[in-house]
Design an enzyme around this catalytic site. Sequence first.
Site, PDB file in Angstrom:
ATOM      1  N   GLU A   1     -13.000  -0.636 -15.255  1.00 20.61           N
ATOM      2  CA  GLU A   1     -11.658  -0.415 -15.799  1.00 20.61           C
ATOM      3  C   GLU A   1     -11.604  -0.683 -17.301  1.00 20.61           C
ATOM      4  O   GLU A   1     -10.725  -0.186 -18.000  1.00 20.61           O
ATOM      5  CB  GLU A   1     -10.629  -1.290 -15.060  1.00 20.61           C
ATOM      6  CG  GLU A   1      -9.177  -0.895 -15.362  1.00 20.61           C
ATOM      7  CD  GLU A   1      -8.137  -1.755 -14.631  1.00 20.61           C
ATOM      8  OE1 GLU A   1      -8.530  -2.521 -13.736  1.00 20.61           O
ATOM      9  OE2 GLU A   1      -6.947  -1.650 -14.975  1.00 20.61           O
TER      10      GLU A   1
ATOM     11  N   SER B   1       0.819  -1.213   0.000  1.00 24.13           N
ATOM     12  CA  SER B   1       0.000   0.000   0.000  1.00 24.13           C
ATOM     13  C   SER B   1       0.853   1.264   0.000  1.00 24.13           C
ATOM     14  O   SER B   1       1.881   1.356   0.672  1.00 24.13           O
ATOM     15  CB  SER B   1      -0.900   0.020   1.227  1.00 24.13           C
ATOM     16  OG  SER B   1      -1.493   1.295   1.366  1.00 24.13           O
TER      17      SER B   1
ATOM     18  N   ARG C   1      -5.008   7.844 -12.460  1.00 26.70           N
ATOM     19  CA  ARG C   1      -6.112   7.606 -11.542  1.00 26.70           C
ATOM     20  C   ARG C   1      -5.664   7.865 -10.116  1.00 26.70           C
ATOM     21  O   ARG C   1      -4.576   7.453  -9.722  1.00 26.70           O
ATOM     22  CB  ARG C   1      -6.608   6.170 -11.666  1.00 26.70           C
ATOM     23  CG  ARG C   1      -7.759   5.850 -10.738  1.00 26.70           C
ATOM     24  CD  ARG C   1      -8.238   4.424 -10.896  1.00 26.70           C
ATOM     25  NE  ARG C   1      -7.248   3.418 -10.518  1.00 26.70           N
ATOM     26  CZ  ARG C   1      -6.897   3.142  -9.263  1.00 26.70           C
ATOM     27  NH1 ARG C   1      -7.436   3.776  -8.255  1.00 26.70           N
ATOM     28  NH2 ARG C   1      -5.990   2.202  -9.019  1.00 26.70           N
TER      29      ARG C   1
ATOM     30  N   ARG D   1       2.067   9.078  -7.382  1.00 28.75           N
ATOM     31  CA  ARG D   1       2.579   7.785  -7.819  1.00 28.75           C
ATOM     32  C   ARG D   1       3.532   7.885  -9.011  1.00 28.75           C
ATOM     33  O   ARG D   1       4.592   7.263  -9.014  1.00 28.75           O
ATOM     34  CB  ARG D   1       1.406   6.880  -8.221  1.00 28.75           C
ATOM     35  CG  ARG D   1       0.593   6.427  -7.041  1.00 28.75           C
ATOM     36  CD  ARG D   1      -0.604   5.601  -7.476  1.00 28.75           C
ATOM     37  NE  ARG D   1      -1.347   5.160  -6.293  1.00 28.75           N
ATOM     38  CZ  ARG D   1      -2.463   4.445  -6.330  1.00 28.75           C
ATOM     39  NH1 ARG D   1      -2.975   4.083  -7.488  1.00 28.75           N
ATOM     40  NH2 ARG D   1      -3.075   4.083  -5.222  1.00 28.75           N
TER      41      ARG D   1
END
Lengths: 255, 641
Positions: free
Chosen positions: B428, B284, B438, B333
């Site tokens: 998706e 995570s 996203r 990210r």
Amino acid sequence: MKITLKVWRQKSKDAKGEFKTYQHDHVSSDMSFLEMMDVLNTQLIKKGEDPIHFDHDCREGICGMCSMYINGQPHGPLQTTTCQLHMRTFKDGETITVEPWRAQAFPVIKDLVVDRSAFDRIQQAGGYVNVNTGGVPDANVIPISKKIADEAFDAAACIGCGACVAACKNASAMLFVSAKVSQFALLPQGHAERKERVEKMVEQMDTEGFGSCTNTRACEAECPKAISVANIARMNREYFSAMVSSYEVKVGGGE
Amino acid sequence: MKLESKSPEGPLAEKWTKHKFNLKLVNPANKRKYEIIVVGTGLAGASAAASLGELGYNVKAFCFQDSPRRAHSIAAQGGINAAKNYQNDGDSIYRLFYDTIKGGDYRAREANVYRLAEVSVNIIDQCVAQGVPFAREYGGLLANRSFGGAQVSRTFYARGQTGQQLLLGAYSALNRQIANGKVKMYNRTEMLDVVVVDGKARGIVTRDLITGKIEAHSAHAVLLCTGGYGNVFYLSTNAKGSNVTAAWRAHKKGALFANPCFTQIHPTCIPVSGDHQSKLTLMSESLRNDGRVWVPKVAVKGLKAKDAKSIAEADRDYFLERKYPSFGNLVPRDVASRNGKMMCDEGRGVGATGLAVFLDFADAIKRDGRDVISAKYGNLFDMYKQITGDDPYEMPMMIFPAVHYTMGGLWVDYNLMTSVPGLYALGEANFSDHGANRLGASALMQGLADGYFVIPYTIGDYLAGIGWNDKVSTDHPVFKEAIDTVNSRVQKLLSIKGKKTVDEFHRELGLTLWEYCGMSRNDAGLKIAKKKIQELRTEFWQNVDVVGSANELNMELEKAGRVADFLELGELMVDDALDRKESCGCHFREESQTTDGEALRIDNDYTYSSAWEYKGENQPEELHKEELKFENVKLTQRSYK
């Protein structure tokens, strides 16, 4: 590492199965058990042989699809799924026996692949709350104590892999069924139908040919998600309570 | 071909309400005269099949796994966003809309994203009513946490298994409709073609994975809820079975494929340990709240985690903290991923392969104590230890980016219909809501929004328009032809009997894409990739070895069909990346960067979604552009310095 594998091979549901022995000399201790099987399968394909079929999908321990009975234990020696078992758990030179789940209600499809649709049918018998999409109250209308919500979650964490059935000498599905019954018996959303639900799910469980529970607790010991047998006790209570009160309704001239 | 987004006119906040009123309805007695096919039973598929069954439609649902409950939605960890504002921290539908469209680097359609934010609140209500055990506070009300790209706490969660609990909720609703006889479920059945007659989708062709039987199914409409195509890279966080086949076959039957090069790469995954590696496991991103990312300042070959302590503090490069002092280890990210790769490219990566960076908790443990860290991340630390054998309490984790999600997918209009009438794509599998990137906890939201709250409205408009007697039987010659085509493809795969396994081809394709169409892309590299993929595809059809036969459970055959489609998709991804000469979101074109090496969007030239049209075997695809109009938000450049 080098290992010897004794693997159950069975061409189809009705074919006769047998153990076949494979020498596997290219095993790294970092491999997962399934990756070790992948490498073996590549070798088999290169030799023109049919690879060993096994179920798997997410390979991160949550989808519940992988299902190997390794050295007499579902998912092998650790309390985890087969995909999360790594070869460092085994010794160099070890002989490892791999079988499919063995249960009358889980017929073998091919090699290590079994048919677990009985689990789906048990869920279809009552493993839901009868609400349609839309028209539901705001999510915070009914407070649920953290303790109850956590306990419901513990039960709901079941991944439906069937290790409980494979571990049980009676091939009982009580742990699986009781996990779902418990989740809805604990949460207020499930209360309206709790009696019918447990009756229907238990009836379907019996119809599918699963065995009875004799409280050996092998299911709990092997469950990769540590589902507690307390759920079985709860299901028994729910079931008795449902049977008793259903009877009263009938005597009282209810329905 | 003209792309009509069908985005409704009018103020943003009223679009969906007005649109719903304008949609035609099917009266309740007539709903039972319609048949609908749903392919895939993840969040989008299970919720759609259940909701349509409840409305009275006859549904046939298909999944390739042994049960609908296995779909890969189940593996989502973090949570699901909803603009409930239960925390009184300033959240609103508009804010969720704004965060999502900004997070997507302004490459998504405003109207769709707003609708997603609008129905997000209904999703939480629905799931709670189904008995989904979300995390709660001591007072009994729902708990929230915050996630990347947002300054409010709007993420609902069920420990680290939110996807599992939401999917089991949708699965239970699906089971209820199966028991009611409104949904007929086909497990272990794979869709291998869409059947289009007179320009409308009329059904599908499937293969029973146990018996090998090829069969046709007809219906008034077909919904593809088949997930993303991240497995084109071979190694990804997707399930092994996840594939593009349903979407790709639809593409070849006329459905446009949008933004194929938009693939999200997640920075914190467990690195590859060897050639045997079959998939990558996500850790995570919450770990970056306390973990510090570093590599040695000077390359140390094969540095192991247990020897990390031997590198003195002064000899460590905490590169994210150094380059992005205000966001530090919590940059988005794509930025974290790209910088990690850069360190490895410089030769400063760690571990046996040199393809990893450290994520170190030593300072956090020293500061907060082991118990506090364990309460936050205990299950993740255990999982890491289980897989790698290293204990993150004693030594740093090693992490590396991995392909995680695909924002691209089948082009759909506001009604979720593809460019083929009667053919829909949900979740998706479509391209609609996430633009070029996203945000965390938005995938679950979109899957369920599409299935529970969008398609039940929009499909009625199409069905009422065509009428219930507008259906083609499976006796129609086009169905027969489709069955023959699927059969001969299966036979062709089995007859090649070459020298290389399916996995060998797949791995090679994955490496090529990872190298040239992964975290950063440039013109020359993409052209190399295009040529390599073409060659590999030619070789595949001459030299693949698929053992076994057609009339049995044959997992090599299943894989071969999927890899054949990946080999075609891979080239389209490269074409799309070549066309988009700007950097945006996940798509970093080296030619388009600021002077200090950050992504540079070029709004004047590239404010469009690319929608590619298939033109025949080995023909270049035709690009259609859907211009994106922003009437409510102002386009800005992201900065995390």
